[in-house]
Motif scaffolding. Structure first.
Motif, PDB file in Angstrom:
ATOM      1  N   GLU A  42     -31.315  39.484 -49.812  1.00 34.34           N
ATOM      2  CA  GLU A  42     -30.857  38.296 -49.081  1.00 34.34           C
ATOM      3  C   GLU A  42     -30.700  37.111 -50.030  1.00 34.34           C
ATOM      4  O   GLU A  42     -29.806  36.282 -49.866  1.00 34.34           O
ATOM      5  CB  GLU A  42     -31.826  37.936 -47.944  1.00 34.34           C
ATOM      6  CG  GLU A  42     -31.904  38.964 -46.819  1.00 34.34           C
ATOM      7  CD  GLU A  42     -30.610  39.097 -46.011  1.00 34.34           C
ATOM      8  OE1 GLU A  42     -29.843  38.126 -45.948  1.00 34.34           O
ATOM      9  OE2 GLU A  42     -30.374  40.193 -45.446  1.00 34.34           O
ATOM     10  N   LEU A  43     -31.574  37.040 -51.030  1.00 33.57           N
ATOM     11  CA  LEU A  43     -31.494  35.931 -51.998  1.00 33.57           C
ATOM     12  C   LEU A  43     -30.176  35.942 -52.756  1.00 33.57           C
ATOM     13  O   LEU A  43     -29.676  34.903 -53.182  1.00 33.57           O
ATOM     14  CB  LEU A  43     -32.649  36.022 -53.001  1.00 33.57           C
ATOM     15  CG  LEU A  43     -33.993  35.433 -52.559  1.00 33.57           C
ATOM     16  CD1 LEU A  43     -35.078  35.801 -53.563  1.00 33.57           C
ATOM     17  CD2 LEU A  43     -33.913  33.917 -52.395  1.00 33.57           C
ATOM     18  N   LYS A  44     -29.628  37.132 -52.932  1.00 28.08           N
ATOM     19  CA  LYS A  44     -28.362  37.229 -53.687  1.00 28.08           C
ATOM     20  C   LYS A  44     -27.140  37.166 -52.781  1.00 28.08           C
ATOM     21  O   LYS A  44     -26.010  37.073 -53.231  1.00 28.08           O
ATOM     22  CB  LYS A  44     -28.332  38.565 -54.464  1.00 28.08           C
ATOM     23  CG  LYS A  44     -29.196  38.520 -55.725  1.00 28.08           C
ATOM     24  CD  LYS A  44     -29.123  39.844 -56.479  1.00 28.08           C
ATOM     25  CE  LYS A  44     -29.962  40.876 -55.765  1.00 28.08           C
ATOM     26  NZ  LYS A  44     -30.207  42.140 -56.389  1.00 28.08           N
ATOM     27  N   ARG A  45     -27.390  37.255 -51.481  1.00 30.08           N
ATOM     28  CA  ARG A  45     -26.279  37.461 -50.552  1.00 30.08           C
ATOM     29  C   ARG A  45     -25.436  36.204 -50.322  1.00 30.08           C
ATOM     30  O   ARG A  45     -24.224  36.277 -50.118  1.00 30.08           O
ATOM     31  CB  ARG A  45     -26.859  37.951 -49.220  1.00 30.08           C
ATOM     32  CG  ARG A  45     -25.844  38.191 -48.137  1.00 30.08           C
ATOM     33  CD  ARG A  45     -26.508  38.937 -46.981  1.00 30.08           C
ATOM     34  NE  ARG A  45     -25.648  39.002 -45.810  1.00 30.08           N
ATOM     35  CZ  ARG A  45     -26.000  39.595 -44.665  1.00 30.08           C
ATOM     36  NH1 ARG A  45     -27.186  40.158 -44.554  1.00 30.08           N
ATOM     37  NH2 ARG A  45     -25.163  39.614 -43.647  1.00 30.08           N
ATOM     38  N   TYR A  46     -26.086  35.041 -50.339  1.00 30.37           N
ATOM     39  CA  TYR A  46     -25.377  33.802 -49.970  1.00 30.37           C
ATOM     40  C   TYR A  46     -25.173  32.898 -51.178  1.00 30.37           C
ATOM     41  O   TYR A  46     -25.845  33.036 -52.190  1.00 30.37           O
ATOM     42  CB  TYR A  46     -26.160  33.066 -48.888  1.00 30.37           C
ATOM     43  CG  TYR A  46     -26.489  33.943 -47.716  1.00 30.37           C
ATOM     44  CD1 TYR A  46     -25.522  34.273 -46.764  1.00 30.37           C
ATOM     45  CD2 TYR A  46     -27.766  34.493 -47.575  1.00 30.37           C
ATOM     46  CE1 TYR A  46     -25.816  35.103 -45.704  1.00 30.37           C
ATOM     47  CE2 TYR A  46     -28.068  35.342 -46.504  1.00 30.37           C
ATOM     48  CZ  TYR A  46     -27.088  35.638 -45.580  1.00 30.37           C
ATOM     49  OH  TYR A  46     -27.378  36.469 -44.533  1.00 30.37           O
ATOM     50  N   GLU A  47     -24.288  31.940 -51.026  1.00 28.47           N
ATOM     51  CA  GLU A  47     -23.999  31.000 -52.103  1.00 28.47           C
ATOM     52  C   GLU A  47     -25.225  30.183 -52.489  1.00 28.47           C
ATOM     53  O   GLU A  47     -25.404  29.826 -53.641  1.00 28.47           O
ATOM     54  CB  GLU A  47     -22.866  30.050 -51.691  1.00 28.47           C
ATOM     55  CG  GLU A  47     -21.473  30.643 -51.831  1.00 28.47           C
ATOM     56  CD  GLU A  47     -21.069  31.518 -50.655  1.00 28.47           C
ATOM     57  OE1 GLU A  47     -21.936  31.869 -49.832  1.00 28.47           O
ATOM     58  OE2 GLU A  47     -19.880  31.868 -50.571  1.00 28.47           O
ATOM     59  N   ALA A  48     -26.047  29.854 -51.484  1.00 19.80           N
ATOM     60  CA  ALA A  48     -27.234  29.058 -51.781  1.00 19.80           C
ATOM     61  C   ALA A  48     -28.472  29.920 -51.545  1.00 19.80           C
ATOM     62  O   ALA A  48     -28.566  30.631 -50.554  1.00 19.80           O
ATOM     63  CB  ALA A  48     -27.286  27.829 -50.887  1.00 19.80           C
ATOM     64  N   LYS A  49     -29.399  29.819 -52.469  1.00 19.32           N
ATOM     65  CA  LYS A  49     -30.627  30.599 -52.396  1.00 19.32           C
ATOM     66  C   LYS A  49     -31.393  30.322 -51.084  1.00 19.32           C
ATOM     67  O   LYS A  49     -31.895  31.231 -50.435  1.00 19.32           O
ATOM     68  CB  LYS A  49     -31.461  30.182 -53.602  1.00 19.32           C
ATOM     69  CG  LYS A  49     -32.744  30.899 -53.799  1.00 19.32           C
ATOM     70  CD  LYS A  49     -33.394  30.381 -55.087  1.00 19.32           C
ATOM     71  CE  LYS A  49     -34.815  30.900 -55.171  1.00 19.32           C
ATOM     72  NZ  LYS A  49     -35.517  30.357 -56.352  1.00 19.32           N
ATOM     73  N   GLU A  50     -31.434  29.055 -50.692  1.00 21.59           N
ATOM     74  CA  GLU A  50     -32.191  28.674 -49.491  1.00 21.59           C
ATOM     75  C   GLU A  50     -31.675  29.385 -48.236  1.00 21.59           C
ATOM     76  O   GLU A  50     -32.414  29.565 -47.280  1.00 21.59           O
ATOM     77  CB  GLU A  50     -32.141  27.152 -49.251  1.00 21.59           C
ATOM     78  CG  GLU A  50     -33.065  26.341 -50.127  1.00 21.59           C
ATOM     79  CD  GLU A  50     -32.554  26.248 -51.563  1.00 21.59           C
ATOM     80  OE1 GLU A  50     -31.339  26.492 -51.777  1.00 21.59           O
ATOM     81  OE2 GLU A  50     -33.361  25.957 -52.453  1.00 21.59           O
ATOM     82  N   SER A  51     -30.389  29.749 -48.243  1.00 20.12           N
ATOM     83  CA  SER A  51     -29.840  30.423 -47.064  1.00 20.12           C
ATOM     84  C   SER A  51     -30.608  31.694 -46.736  1.00 20.12           C
ATOM     85  O   SER A  51     -30.534  32.205 -45.617  1.00 20.12           O
ATOM     86  CB  SER A  51     -28.366  30.776 -47.271  1.00 20.12           C
ATOM     87  OG  SER A  51     -27.600  29.609 -47.438  1.00 20.12           O
TER      88      SER A  51
END
Ligand code: FMN
Ligand code: SF4
Ligand code: FES
Lengths: 157, 435
Positions: A15-24
């Motif tokens: 999940e950490l790699k999935r979105y543009e922002a880490k917090e997502s």
């Protein structure tokens, strides 16, 4: 001490790699933590997620408390959420909730003595045309009567 | 061409076919041919077509979709398309049906929209409770990637587009577009002050277009039929068909697709099947719980379009029609809604946080038989003070029902205060289980 399983940890990393922002990844990670901690989140789950994600506990905690789908206290094996909002109320939601609590001998939010059920009220679940309705864990049950709902619960072991 | 006795199945033409959910069945019934067509058009041509079609946002505010797209900066800066599938407005359940019965219709509409606004990445923000919608969409997105409708160089056009789903976690306020953006950024779902509008500064401060599920699905049909043909449905200013979620005390609740301008009376009595024997219409909330309530008499004169409902002091909103019969207590209905808004206020703005708390408390004290006559005036005063002063429209959305309920059904509120019990149900209610 709560630890994520290796599978859970891998999912959080994905999940950490999935979105543009880490917090997502915080919202999906909280779901993973909740699943691995018998359906609710406490400080230990937050600490474990923080360690894996490299995001401060305070931030994860802030997000956790904002959203209603993260449970703040222990929960029965079956989380029965009865919709309480207008269209359901017009079709008997109050009577439904009352009946379930009475039959299971629980107050809203408590876990039944056998650990199977927690009944809570939810706001409109987007199923108003088949009111009254409830959600049990991930699934919707619609067009209920107090009796039909109780029969469903009796079948859940 | 106005038909009043049946639905006009335009978007929902194939919803009765279970196969329409999968890629094969979707393609057999006209799926993805309009994407092919769109990719041969100039992006600006698509925007113009959408503008000309008169399409207005189906999520609540009814803003012109083409105009919103036109607010994007005219440069190559990366931009996002964000589909609003939070569907939290009480009474609304149309987007769920669309996602579960026709996921590819939404996906195709989104790819076309993405191409039009030159966005290489889109998200569908789905409310967390919609497990089945999320699973259905996830499968459909995979199918679309495999078939080359998503990813790099779509159908050889040179256009790249990726799409992903984001799961909400239970918060009505994340349906508000800037609250949604905060949530997608992994924060509390708190709305942000506008301007800047999302089209200028949205997700990760990049230009972002937020549109409702139904709005984006319609884009495919505007391309298929052209703006001129689309405009033949509906009225001059409210073009097209719309999905209405009909619920409450009618005998045949459900989602119904009709052209805008359709008589509310026919929605309630013909499509909705009217009432159980011995009951009759008392009130209608025409556009989701935030829309001011109408009396039976008003409802019988109304047509379901943006202009008529606005003229009558209410709104079309999300198209959620909640019907209330004469066996219901209006004080109890309002109390139910005030609990909702109080629970869902994100707490950033004082008038909203405090105001929703007060409204909830006052109307529940009336409901418990403990109200005073001056509480009725107090409800109006508190609600008046919540309007137009906050970061987002939730505060107004809570105030408007109060003003309409108390003004139009004042006698029921006065009776409750005077007699200490409901005029309709003959009882009072103990304090609700608070959260
Ligand atoms: C409190 C609040 C809740 C909202 N909830 C939703 C929602 O659940 N779904 C939706 O599409 N729009 C919702 N909106 C409207 C969105 O902010 C936004 O206008 C809409 O998604 C734009 O899409 P459209 O132009 O296609 O309608 C809400 C607005 C407010 C103020
Ligand atoms: S108006 Fe209410 S919900 Fe909207 S931002 Fe302010 S406090 Fe939050
Ligand atoms: S009011 Fe219960 S699902 Fe909408």
């Amino acid at each position: 001490m709560f630890e994520l399983s290796s599978e859970g940890k891998q999912q959080v990393l994905n999940e950490l790699k999935r979105y543009e922002a880490k917090e997502s990844a915080v919202l999906p990670a909280l779901y993973i933590g909740q699943r691995e901690n018998k359906g609710f989140i406490n400080a230990e789950v937050i600490r474990a997620l923080s360690n894996v994600m490299g995001i401060p506990e305070s931030h994860i905690n802030e997000v956790f408390t904002f959203y209603s789908m993260y449970n703040k206290t222990p929960i029965g094996k079956y989380h029965v959420q009865v919709c309480r909002t207008l269209s359901c109320m017009l079709n008997g939601a109050k009577e439904l909730t009352h009946h379930l609590c009475k039959e299971l001998n629980v107050k809203l939010g408590d876990v039944s003595s056998d650990g199977r059920f927690t009944v809570t009220e939810a706001e409109c679940l987007g199923s108003c045309g088949t009111a009254p309705m409830m959600q049990i864990n991930d699934k919707y049950y619609e067009n209920l009567t107090p009796e039909s709902a109780m029969n469903l619960l009796r079948g859940m072991k | 061409m106005q038909q009043t006795s049946s639905e006009t199945k335009y978007l929902t033409e194939f919803y009765h076919l279970p196969e329409f959910k999968g890629l094969e069945g979707y393609k057999k019934n006209g799926g993805y041919v309009d994407l092919e067509k769109a990719l041969k058009m100039q992006p600006q041509q698509i925007i113009d077509e959408v503008k000309t079609s008169g399409l207005r946002g189906r999520g609540g505010a009814g803003f012109s979709t083409g105009m919103k797209w036109g607010f994007l900066p005219k440069n190559d800066e990366p931009r996002y398309l964000l589909c609003n599938a939070d569907e939290g407005e009480p009474g609304t359940f149309k987007d769920r049906m669309m996602m579960e019965k026709a996921p590819h219709q939404l996906i195709e509409g989104m790819i076309i929209s993405g191409y039009a606004i030159n966005s290489k990445k889109s998200y569908i923000y789905v409310r967390g409770e919609y497990d089945e919608s999320i699973n259905t969409l996830a499968t459909a997105i995979q199918e679309a990637y495999k078939a080359g409708y998503l990813g790099k160089n779509i159908l050889g056009s040179g256009f790249d587009h990726d799409m992903d789903i984001y799961r909400g976690a239970g918060a009505y306020i994340c349906g508000e577009e800037t609250g949604m953006i905060s949530s997608l950024e992994g924060l509390k779902g708190q709305p942000k002050l506008k301007p800047p509008f999302p089209a200028v500064q949205g997700y990760l401060r990049k230009p972002t277009i937020v549109n409702n599920v139904e709005t984006l699905a319609v884009v495919k049909y505007v391309i298929r039929d052209g703006a001129a043909a689309y405009k033949k449905y509906g009225t001059e200013k409210s073009t097209g068909t719309k999905l209405f979620s009909l619920s409450g005390n009618v005998t045949k609740p459900g989602n119904y697709e009709v052209p805008l301008g359709y008589p509310l009376k026919d929605m309630v009595y013909t499509l909705g099947g009217g009432f159980k024997p011995g009951r009759k219409l008392k009130a209608v909330i025409p556009g989701g719980s935030s829309a001011p309530v109408m009396t039976a008499e008003e409802a019988m004169k109304a047509t379901l379009d943006y202009e008529c409902l606005a003229q009558m002091g209410t709104m079309l909103g999300s198209g959620a029609i909640i019907v209330i019969d004469d066996n219901q207590c209006m004080v109890e209905c309002l109390a139910n809604l005030m609990h909702f808004y109080h629970h869902e206020s994100c707490g950033q703005c004082t008038p909203c946080r405090e105001g929703t708390g007060w409204l909830d408390k006052i109307v529940h004290s009336i409901l418990a038989g403990k109200g005073r006559m001056q509480d009725i005036e107090l409800l109006i005063k508190v609600a008046d003070n919540m309007k137009g002063k906050t970061i987002c429209a939730l505060s107004d959305a809570a105030a408007l029902p109060v003003l309409s309920f108390v003004t139009k059904f004042r006698e029921e509120f006065e009776y409750f205060v005077r007699e200490g019990k409901s005029k309709v149900k003959g009882v009072a209610y103990v304090a609700h289980n608070s959260h």
